[in-house]
Design a protein around this motif. Sequence first.
Motif, PDB file in Angstrom:
ATOM      1  N   ASP A 163       0.731  -1.364   0.129  1.00  0.00           N
ATOM      2  CA  ASP A 163      -0.180   0.120   0.007  1.00  0.00           C
ATOM      3  C   ASP A 163       0.985   1.394  -0.135  1.00  0.00           C
ATOM      4  OD1 ASP A 163      -1.910  -1.863  -0.017  1.00  0.00           O
ATOM      5  OD2 ASP A 163      -2.678  -1.231   2.187  1.00  0.00           O
ATOM      6  N   ASP A 164       2.229   1.230   0.159  1.00  0.00           N
ATOM      7  CA  ASP A 164       2.893   2.400  -0.118  1.00  0.00           C
ATOM      8  C   ASP A 164       3.290   2.509  -1.569  1.00  0.00           C
ATOM      9  OD1 ASP A 164       4.718   0.347  -0.372  1.00  0.00           O
ATOM     10  OD2 ASP A 164       6.247   0.826   1.046  1.00  0.00           O
ATOM     11  N   HIS A 165       2.851   1.804  -2.334  1.00  0.00           N
ATOM     12  CA  HIS A 165       3.057   1.984  -3.811  1.00  0.00           C
ATOM     13  C   HIS A 165       4.460   1.962  -4.282  1.00  0.00           C
ATOM     14  CE1 HIS A 165      -0.605   4.817  -3.708  1.00  0.00           C
ATOM     15  NE2 HIS A 165      -0.936   3.947  -3.155  1.00  0.00           N
ATOM     16  N   LEU A 166       5.555   1.215  -3.439  1.00  0.00           N
ATOM     17  CA  LEU A 166       6.734   1.141  -3.836  1.00  0.00           C
ATOM     18  C   LEU A 166       6.957  -0.412  -4.221  1.00  0.00           C
ATOM     19  CD1 LEU A 166       8.482   3.368  -0.986  1.00  0.00           C
ATOM     20  CD2 LEU A 166       7.803   3.822  -3.648  1.00  0.00           C
ATOM     21  N   VAL A 167       7.929  -0.729  -5.160  1.00  0.00           N
ATOM     22  CA  VAL A 167       8.629  -1.877  -5.537  1.00  0.00           C
ATOM     23  C   VAL A 167       9.560  -1.819  -4.543  1.00  0.00           C
ATOM     24  CG1 VAL A 167       9.230  -3.323  -7.052  1.00  0.00           C
ATOM     25  CG2 VAL A 167       7.171  -2.172  -7.317  1.00  0.00           C
ATOM     26  N   LYS A 168       9.947  -2.986  -3.916  1.00  0.00           N
ATOM     27  CA  LYS A 168      11.391  -2.946  -3.287  1.00  0.00           C
ATOM     28  C   LYS A 168      12.106  -4.260  -3.484  1.00  0.00           C
ATOM     29  CE  LYS A 168      10.409  -0.013   0.691  1.00  0.00           C
ATOM     30  NZ  LYS A 168      10.116   0.201   2.007  1.00  0.00           N
ATOM     31  N   VAL A 169      13.070  -4.104  -3.635  1.00  0.00           N
ATOM     32  CA  VAL A 169      14.107  -5.281  -4.017  1.00  0.00           C
ATOM     33  C   VAL A 169      14.974  -5.542  -2.619  1.00  0.00           C
ATOM     34  CG1 VAL A 169      15.892  -6.512  -5.691  1.00  0.00           C
ATOM     35  CG2 VAL A 169      14.304  -5.099  -6.575  1.00  0.00           C
TER      36      VAL A 169
END
Length: 621
Positions: A566-572
């Motif tokens: 829900d923070d709209h971020l894609v994290k690797v």
Amino acid sequence: MANSETLPESEVLGLELEAVIGFNGHVPGGLICHPDQEHLVYPLGCTVLIESINTNKQYFLHGHGNNVSCVTISSNGAYVASGQVTFMGFKADVILWDYAKKELIARLSLHKGKIEALAFSPNSKYLVSLGGPDDGSVVVWSVTKRDAICGSPAAGLNVGNATTIIYSNCRDEMFVTAGNGTIRVWELDFPNRKIWPTECQTGQMKRIVLSIAMAEDDSYFYVGTTTGDILKMNPRTKLLADAGPVKEKFSLGVTTIKCLKMGSVLIGSGAGVLALCKSPTYKPIKKIQLQGGITSIALRGQGHQFFAGTEAAHIYCLSYTDFKEELIATCHSGAVQDIVFPYGTDDLFATCSMEDIRVWHTSSNRELLRITVPNMTCYAIDFMRDGRSIISAWNDGKIRAFTPETGRLMYVINNAHSIGVTAIATTSDCKRIISGGGEGQVRVWEISPQSQKLEEALKEHKSSVSCIKVKKNNEECVTASTDGTCIIWDLVRLKRNQMILANTLFQCVCYHPEEFQIITSGTDRKIGYWEVFDGTVIRELEGSLSGSINGMDISTEGVHFVTGGDDHLVKVWSYSEGEATHVGVGHSGNIIRMKISPKNQHIVSVSADGAILRWKFPFSS
């Protein structure tokens, strides 16, 4: 404590966004053809996309904090302006972009709540903006000084809100606003910084205006109404010239209108009819039916070719001479619920949403297949390992299997679960399907070419099952549920092996490829590493600063994993270090699911605004 778990900003790199599949078809007049006739400009969530018509190369204008509600381009093509919606009482920005450099020039904020419409003056020196229902004002901005010149309430006290705006094609001193029961011609007085409105007289006709277009020489302007007729107004006398069609009005209103040479008009209706009409009768000379209500028509050049955008998130290309439609872009119009790659290939992937499943070609973003089931929502999909079928979970409690080439229905398992099927997985020998339901049951189905029968119903979870993963040897699977438990099941004995408890609603779970650990995440924003053998927690990471984590996938080697929510971020993330290495900014809705492609080339993430984003995987092997 916080510093030890979150990296300093300098070390986290950005993810490279390769492509976006998406179009917000609900923005009135949102699809525009740039004056260079080579690019389309359209909104998707908080971003404005510029896409080359011939090469499909995309550029992204990031800057809005909430959904884009209107877009316009100056007639010389140098500027793009876009407005957004925001929360009640907050300022909604108009952003002025430099088209050539694709960057933000200025943020113009005066309106509250929403920007309803925007228009540039013919010499591109001025921009006029119209606020939404909570704001109700019209403001004229100087593009060169990036400042407001003057403003005024848009509509009178005894009429409704103004919703559309059009600038004169010849004079910088005149523009027209229209809306619910109001059509006004405005004159600008630049030396004194004043604007003067004149209400247009339509006699007995009371209309709610949806769309507006100005003739090339300013002799007339046309307004399309919710009633489904077109009024032709004279901007000098402010009187009604003619109106029509009298009998066969356009169903669901004239939602968009464009003037062509020789006095004819192109109109799009809420029922999806695109028609060419002429004053004074406005009987359709040519017409064509498209899918979804038409919200925008974009002329290319003089209108020899034009594009139409519809609410079903389709973009069509049509030519004036033969009036045949060609679908050039499409995407999901509702939230995308799941994404899956077939085993061992990066070339295709499938997504599912309200009413349909779509198969996409990865490198070209083209839709290869669409499987439609009307009025149902597909919650989860999986490819059988042999690639012979797509297994899908639906909210009417059925499991449906389709062929991946033609989309033919192979079989249906009726009443698989009582409150909809919410998660699904298949075994690698293609003999079993494991499904999870809204009531919390996990069911194991035996699949043979002729029949599908229930082997066992495993009743442990108290709430809906959100994710299922099967071990490589097909002897064990793990299910995550929103009741705060993850259960590891023995698929040979069909009994529970281990249970993991946490104070969260689990949304996603992954096996590490070596299968002695699992990682989970959910609404408490923590990423948990757990021992499969005895269900103990190994470590917990702070996965996000705000909002639930909904999607997670691990690379084939198990060195990296990705999360989104829900923070709209894609994290690797690095699996062993437990630190975020890359962050991708680009989604404007909540991310629902994501996958790393089997050959570690791409990350594909899907979100609640219907967008599918493809990122370059930073550690591609």
